[in-house]
Design a protein around this motif. Structure first.
Motif, short mmCIF file in Angstrom:
data_model
loop_
_atom_site.label_atom_id
_atom_site.label_comp_id
_atom_site.label_asym_id
_atom_site.label_seq_id
_atom_site.Cartn_x
_atom_site.Cartn_y
_atom_site.Cartn_z
N SER A 47 -93.49 -23.10 -81.25
CA SER A 47 -92.07 -23.71 -80.97
C SER A 47 -91.20 -22.62 -81.16
CB SER A 47 -92.12 -24.93 -81.88
OG SER A 47 -92.97 -25.86 -81.67
N SER A 48 -90.07 -22.79 -80.59
CA SER A 48 -88.81 -22.02 -80.92
C SER A 48 -87.60 -22.68 -81.32
CB SER A 48 -88.61 -21.35 -79.62
OG SER A 48 -88.29 -21.97 -78.52
N THR A 49 -86.79 -22.06 -81.83
CA THR A 49 -85.49 -22.65 -82.40
C THR A 49 -84.16 -21.99 -81.82
OG1 THR A 49 -86.53 -22.94 -84.39
CG2 THR A 49 -84.06 -23.08 -84.48
N SER A 50 -83.38 -22.86 -81.24
CA SER A 50 -82.33 -22.19 -80.55
C SER A 50 -81.03 -23.40 -80.69
CB SER A 50 -82.39 -21.76 -78.91
OG SER A 50 -83.02 -22.98 -78.39
N PRO A 51 -79.89 -22.72 -80.80
CA PRO A 51 -78.94 -23.87 -80.92
C PRO A 51 -78.65 -24.74 -79.57
CG PRO A 51 -77.93 -21.68 -80.93
CD PRO A 51 -79.25 -21.42 -80.87
N THR A 52 -78.20 -26.07 -79.78
CA THR A 52 -77.80 -26.60 -78.49
C THR A 52 -76.50 -26.90 -78.47
OG1 THR A 52 -78.04 -28.87 -79.56
CG2 THR A 52 -79.95 -28.08 -78.57
N SER A 53 -75.74 -27.33 -77.28
CA SER A 53 -74.55 -27.45 -77.28
C SER A 53 -73.94 -28.37 -78.17
CB SER A 53 -74.00 -27.91 -75.88
OG SER A 53 -74.67 -29.17 -75.50
N GLY A 55 -74.56 -28.46 -81.09
CA GLY A 55 -74.73 -27.98 -82.47
C GLY A 55 -76.03 -28.16 -83.28
N ASP A 56 -76.77 -29.08 -82.78
CA ASP A 56 -78.14 -29.57 -83.33
C ASP A 56 -79.23 -28.16 -82.91
OD1 ASP A 56 -77.67 -33.04 -82.57
OD2 ASP A 56 -77.21 -31.72 -84.43
N LYS A 57 -80.36 -28.26 -83.52
CA LYS A 57 -81.35 -27.45 -83.14
C LYS A 57 -82.32 -28.10 -82.21
CE LYS A 57 -80.77 -24.51 -87.21
NZ LYS A 57 -81.29 -24.06 -88.30
N SER A 58 -82.75 -27.22 -81.10
CA SER A 58 -83.79 -27.61 -80.39
C SER A 58 -85.08 -26.79 -80.71
CB SER A 58 -83.40 -27.29 -78.76
OG SER A 58 -84.60 -27.58 -77.94
N PHE A 59 -86.09 -27.20 -81.12
CA PHE A 59 -87.23 -26.67 -81.58
C PHE A 59 -88.19 -26.48 -80.59
CE2 PHE A 59 -85.57 -28.72 -85.28
CZ PHE A 59 -85.29 -27.80 -86.19
N GLY A 60 -87.97 -26.84 -79.37
CA GLY A 60 -88.93 -26.76 -78.28
C GLY A 60 -90.23 -27.77 -78.62
N GLU A 61 -91.32 -27.37 -77.80
CA GLU A 61 -92.61 -28.12 -78.11
C GLU A 61 -93.33 -28.28 -79.41
OE1 GLU A 61 -96.90 -28.85 -75.68
OE2 GLU A 61 -95.30 -27.53 -74.86
N SER A 92 -88.76 -31.17 -77.98
CA SER A 92 -88.63 -31.23 -76.40
C SER A 92 -89.98 -32.20 -75.84
CB SER A 92 -88.46 -29.96 -75.60
OG SER A 92 -89.37 -29.32 -75.84
N LYS A 93 -90.95 -31.81 -76.76
CA LYS A 93 -92.17 -32.48 -76.30
C LYS A 93 -93.15 -32.32 -77.57
CE LYS A 93 -96.20 -31.95 -73.15
NZ LYS A 93 -96.74 -31.50 -71.98
N VAL A 94 -94.07 -33.61 -77.61
CA VAL A 94 -95.05 -33.19 -78.67
C VAL A 94 -96.56 -33.55 -78.17
CG1 VAL A 94 -95.86 -34.57 -80.84
CG2 VAL A 94 -93.58 -34.45 -80.27
N THR A 95 -97.54 -32.60 -78.56
CA THR A 95 -98.88 -32.60 -77.94
C THR A 95 -99.62 -32.77 -79.31
OG1 THR A 95 -98.22 -31.04 -76.11
CG2 THR A 95 -100.50 -31.30 -77.05
N LEU A 96 -100.40 -34.03 -79.25
CA LEU A 96 -101.23 -34.51 -80.26
C LEU A 96 -102.56 -33.92 -79.86
CD1 LEU A 96 -99.81 -37.99 -80.99
CD2 LEU A 96 -99.18 -35.74 -82.23
N ILE A 97 -103.14 -32.61 -80.47
CA ILE A 97 -104.43 -32.21 -80.27
C ILE A 97 -105.63 -33.25 -80.82
CG2 ILE A 97 -105.81 -30.27 -79.97
CD1 ILE A 97 -103.21 -28.68 -79.95
#
Length: 366
Positions: A47-53, A55-61, A92-97
């Motif tokens: 997962s990656s962390t990047s700021p959204t418009s 101001g919250d964080k987007s952590f990816g999958e 953005s998405k969660v994968t339960l393995i």
């Protein structure tokens, strides 16, 4: 291993214990390998962390490795997914393995970055850590280990000494836990007849044995639904305290993605609080959606959910919040692990600062 029959499905959790013991052995061997340990030093992550418009964080999958098949044991995660708690926290998405007999050990999946977080147990993770795996436990769903001695209600085993003069059915995969329990309680094993058994507890109902090594959440409910009245004695209540369903992550994830882990834990807390409030909710999701095709029933899964909620909620978690582990319980766990041959320090195995920060930043989650 396939589960093509109702009998197989009914005792899936019993098979799990054999799988976990094997996973401990296999995981330790694999995790010592140089290439896998080197992978922990990579800068990439699942997962990656990047700021959204906003101001919250987007952590990816987010990838979460479950410790077993997709039954109600992971109800809180199903609820967090279905109700959007993960996405609310920036994923953005969660994968339960899912896990199972043919799956690689949980610790291996985390070390190799197939999963960001995994659900495991202190003895298995501790074994991997002792062999050099850079892993930490950051929280525990179960405040008590689900292992128990099951007996028939008409002849209940309510304390360890009740097993004296009795026949106890113990599966080969549970020998190590049985041996550690005997040491922890100081029982005289010569006064107990240990009977090698498989996984179907039918011998208990027939009187072939007087007690049965079991998970309190599984076989007892299976027999109850068949009309049998049974009693259970938790190992955790009788000298063998050990948390379970623990969240494990790599050390570098703690170092570099602390906010992501807090977001993950917040979503899990919300999901599990919902399951505690309504056990049938997670049971329905397990039987009809996430575990569809596994032969699960909402009725049995609801019974299991109610029992696992008793392992999750304690006086301490009511005060400190879900997944927290008190310093006293940490020390009890370390002492218990020593009975199984693992001599670890709290700092080597646990990092509970993240879950503590979650509740400090948002006390309303307690």
């Amino acid at each position: 291993m396939t589960r093509s029959t109702n009998s197989d499905r009914a005792f899936a959790a019993t098979d799990r214990r054999l799988f976990l013991r094997r996973g401990l052995q296999l995981g330790g061997a694999v995790l010592l390998g140089g290439p896998l340990l080197a992978a922990c030093g990579d800068s990439d992550s699942s997962s990656s962390t990047s700021p959204t418009s906003s101001g919250d964080k987007s952590f990816g999958e987010l990838t979460l490795r479950l410790s077993w098949i997709k039954n109600v044991e992971f109800a809180g995660s199903y609820i967090a997914d279905s109700k959007g708690y993960y996405t609310d926290e920036g994923f953005s998405k969660v994968t339960l393995i899912g896990g199972g007999p043919s799956a690689t050990p949980m610790e291996t999946d985390v070390v190799t970055k197939k999963a960001l977080v995994a659900i495991s147990a202190p003895d298995i993770t501790g074994s991997a850590v002792a062999k050099g795996a850079p892993l930490k436990i950051i929280g525990a769903q179960y405040q008590k280990n689900p292992f128990c001695i099951m007996s028939m209600a008409k002849a209940p085993i309510t304390k360890p000494e009740d097993m004296y003069g009795k026949k106890i059915g113990v599966q080969a995969g549970n020998e190590s836990v049985w041996a550690a329990y005997i040491k922890a309680t100081g029982l005289d094993e010569s006064k107990i007849t240990k009977v090698p058994v498989q996984f179907d507890p039918l011998p208990l109902t027939q009187g072939t044995v007087d007690g049965w090594f079991s998970f309190v959440t599984n076989e007892p409910n299976t027999l109850r639904l068949k009309g049998f009245k049974v009693a259970t004695m938790l190992l955790a209540d009788t000298g063998y305290p050990l948390v379970s369903e623990t969240y494990i992550v790599r050390q570098d994830t703690i170092d570099k993605q602390r906010e992501l882990l807090k977001a993950f834990l917040r979503a899990e807390i919300k999901g599990w609080k919902a399951n505690i409030a309504d056990p049938a909710l997670g049971a329905k999701l397990a039987a009809e959606t996430y575990g569809k095709g596994l032969g699960l029933t909402t009725e049995e899964q609801t019974l299991e959910a109610k029992d696992e909620n008793k392992l999750i909620v304690s006086t301490d978690t009511k005060k400190n919040g879900l997944f927290t582990i008190t310093p006293e319980l940490v020390e009890e766990n370390l002492k218990t692990l020593k009975y199984g041959g693992l001599d670890l320090t709290a700092a080597k195995l646990f990092d509970l600062s993240i879950i503590e920060e979650v509740y400090k930043e948002d006390p309303s989650l307690i």
